[in-house]
Design a protein around this motif. Structure first.
Motif, PDB file in Angstrom:
ATOM      1  N   ALA A 258       0.929  -1.316   0.135  1.00 15.83           N
ATOM      2  CA  ALA A 258      -0.061  -0.017  -0.190  1.00 15.83           C
ATOM      3  C   ALA A 258       0.840   1.051  -0.163  1.00 15.83           C
ATOM      4  N   GLY A 259       1.881   1.237   0.904  1.00 16.22           N
ATOM      5  CA  GLY A 259       2.961   2.299   0.748  1.00 16.22           C
ATOM      6  C   GLY A 259       3.563   2.734  -0.435  1.00 16.22           C
TER       7      GLY A 259
ATOM      8  N   ALA B 145       1.548   6.717  -6.872  1.00 16.04           N
ATOM      9  CA  ALA B 145       0.506   7.710  -7.016  1.00 16.04           C
ATOM     10  C   ALA B 145       0.673   9.194  -6.736  1.00 16.04           C
ATOM     11  N   GLN B 146       1.542   9.372  -5.820  1.00 19.34           N
ATOM     12  CA  GLN B 146       2.109  10.869  -5.178  1.00 19.34           C
ATOM     13  C   GLN B 146       2.979  11.431  -6.373  1.00 19.34           C
TER      14      GLN B 146
ATOM     15  N   SER C 244       2.295   1.945  -3.375  1.00 18.24           N
ATOM     16  CA  SER C 244       1.630   2.399  -4.392  1.00 18.24           C
ATOM     17  C   SER C 244       1.067   3.864  -4.252  1.00 18.24           C
ATOM     18  N   GLN C 245       1.000   4.112  -2.836  1.00 21.51           N
ATOM     19  CA  GLN C 245       0.934   5.408  -2.449  1.00 21.51           C
ATOM     20  C   GLN C 245       1.925   6.278  -3.023  1.00 21.51           C
ATOM     21  N   ARG C 246       3.179   6.119  -2.908  1.00 19.78           N
ATOM     22  CA  ARG C 246       3.988   6.676  -3.296  1.00 19.78           C
ATOM     23  C   ARG C 246       4.238   6.805  -4.716  1.00 19.78           C
TER      24      ARG C 246
END
Length: 119
Positions: free
Chosen positions: A32-33, A39-40, A35-37
């Motif tokens: 999840a981290g 996306a950011q 994927s979040q990075r």
């Protein structure tokens, strides 16, 4: 004491479950981290590109305005109007001067009439 062979006991089963659950939590958190990075980073890249495009559009608009101003500055002034055909300019100027001396025309009116006559 004798060691028991075969299936693990209740404590062993609970410990194994805790290790598996902890590992799954860690892995899902890492995924999840990540994927979040990603996306950011993608959002930041899109913002950067939008800012670059906006700056390019503003520069193009400024260049167009500068070109228009330069063209207007170098444009030739309008040609003065030619005196009307058949009008004696000297006679008309003398008539205007006479009206001014007589007090019929003030200085501003005389200047405007003279400018109109001379074109």
């Amino acid at each position: 004491m004798r060691r028991r062979m075969g299936r693990p006991g209740l404590i062993g089963l609970a410990a194994r479950t805790a290790v598996v659950a902890g590992t799954a939590t860690a892995v899902s958190g890492a995924v999840a981290g990540s994927s979040q990075r990603k996306a950011q980073q993608q959002a930041e890249q899109e913002q950067y590109q939008a800012a670059q495009q906006q700056a390019a559009m503003q520069q193009a608009a400024a260049d167009a305005v500068a070109q228009q101003q330069a063209a207007a500055a170098y444009a030739s002034p309008p040609a003065p109007a030619a005196p009307a055909a058949g009008v004696d300019v000297v006679a008309e100027l003398q008539k205007l001067a006479g009206l001014k001396e007589a007090g019929i025309l003030n200085d501003a009116e005389f200047a405007a009439a003279k400018a109109k006559l001379l074109g």
